[in-house]
Enzyme design. Sequence first.
Site, PDB file in Angstrom:
ATOM      1  NE  ARG A  21     -12.537   9.601   5.148  1.00  0.00           N
ATOM      2  CZ  ARG A  21     -12.364   9.820   6.442  1.00  0.00           C
ATOM      3  NH1 ARG A  21     -12.924   9.034   7.353  1.00  0.00           N
ATOM      4  NH2 ARG A  21     -11.645  10.854   6.862  1.00  0.00           N
ATOM      5  CG  ASP A  22     -14.680  12.160   8.900  1.00  0.00           C
ATOM      6  OD1 ASP A  22     -15.522  11.672   9.670  1.00  0.00           O
ATOM      7  OD2 ASP A  22     -13.525  12.459   9.260  1.00  0.00           O
ATOM      8  CG  HIS A  30     -17.665   7.891  10.155  1.00  0.00           C
ATOM      9  ND1 HIS A  30     -17.517   6.535  10.340  1.00  0.00           N
ATOM     10  CD2 HIS A  30     -16.449   8.350   9.766  1.00  0.00           C
ATOM     11  CE1 HIS A  30     -16.261   6.186  10.079  1.00  0.00           C
ATOM     12  NE2 HIS A  30     -15.597   7.267   9.727  1.00  0.00           N
ATOM     13  CB  SER A  52      -9.315  10.625  14.986  1.00  0.00           C
ATOM     14  OG  SER A  52      -8.212  10.479  14.140  1.00  0.00           O
ATOM     15  CG  HIS A 103      -9.059  14.924   9.290  1.00  0.00           C
ATOM     16  ND1 HIS A 103      -9.823  14.750   8.141  1.00  0.00           N
ATOM     17  CD2 HIS A 103      -9.746  14.333  10.298  1.00  0.00           C
ATOM     18  CE1 HIS A 103     -10.917  14.070   8.456  1.00  0.00           C
ATOM     19  NE2 HIS A 103     -10.901  13.808   9.764  1.00  0.00           N
ATOM     20  CG  HIS A 137     -13.287  14.908  13.830  1.00  0.00           C
ATOM     21  ND1 HIS A 137     -14.485  14.440  13.347  1.00  0.00           N
ATOM     22  CD2 HIS A 137     -12.327  14.266  13.118  1.00  0.00           C
ATOM     23  CE1 HIS A 137     -14.259  13.538  12.404  1.00  0.00           C
ATOM     24  NE2 HIS A 137     -12.953  13.421  12.236  1.00  0.00           N
ATOM     25  CE1 TYR A 184     -10.414   7.124  14.321  1.00  0.00           C
ATOM     26  CE2 TYR A 184     -12.195   5.529  14.167  1.00  0.00           C
ATOM     27  CZ  TYR A 184     -11.157   6.224  13.579  1.00  0.00           C
ATOM     28  OH  TYR A 184     -10.861   6.017  12.258  1.00  0.00           O
TER      29      TYR A 184
END
Length: 339
Positions: free
Chosen positions: A13-14, A17, A167, A196, A198, A287
């Site tokens: 899913r992520d 990108h 994010s 979550h 990054h 983002y």
Amino acid sequence: MDKKLYISDVTLRDGMHAIRHQYSIQNVQDIARALDEAKVDSIEVAHGDGLQGSSFNYGFGAHSDLEWIEAVADVVRHAKIATLLLPGIGTIHDLKAAYDAGARVVRVATHCTEADISKQHIEYARSLGMDTVGFLMMSHMTTPENLAVEAKKMESYGATCVYVVDSGGAMNMNDIRARFMALKATLDPATQTGMHAHHNLSLGVANSIVAVEEGCDRVDASLAGMGAGAGNAPLEVFIAAVERMGWHHGTDLYRLLDAADDIVRPLQDRPVRVDRETLALGYAGVYSSFLRHSEIAANKYGLKAVDILVELGKRRMVGGQEDMIVDVALDLKKREAHA
């Protein structure tokens, strides 16, 4: 630590990108099979921007969400299939279709100050019997106390787990600790929390470990960090680190290492790593999925992607404002012409 960590994989899913949502059916099945054999708890599957994210604004996917979910459902035996829904992009009808295709976990995602728009979707997910998770994106853009208020709203709608979502990959360990302390002080003890991360400041793994130290139950990560920007907390790195700490994760590290290097990394058309552009995301608090869009705009208008990203950060743009990237590029071009 005695409790078993819930390992939530987001490669499908992520990770979308990182390759502009172009996984083939074969790709998703190969990755899902490897993750399932490594015994992760859930595998999130959707367009990078969630159900029905395939669009002019976010980028068109190689397949539909349902095609990807059904393909994963065909090969997974252990892990639950999760999906992501952003109210306003996906609807409850899309959620029902995803459920029918095999999804049993849904993460309902809103900007960190907009939990109230998740009510209908969380309530509907609970009525389907889904494992229903609230997902507060760009959590660095509000205070820990305000984030806890928004988390409480999601809990009141029926979410049984609420996530702190970095994010922009912009938070450090103190930021994470403060947010989990605020959530734990506000939410019912029975409500789980998730992290979550990054990796834009190279803190994805460290931040996830701090979250667990503060009582976090679920951790998102992806193979080879496959995700927006510099990627997510790399799953195999996180597992190796927590195994050295003696934490119980229930996964097979060596299978994850093989999957990361043999299956996922070769798919990257742009390396998922900390570099000039992805570091700018974390530094400016932007983002992470703006990266590829900004690089395209930079090439088109003869600008530096870093300059676009820093300006987006100054304007406090959030997920869903991808259309503003071109506006920012044109403004910078004008400024350049008048300089």
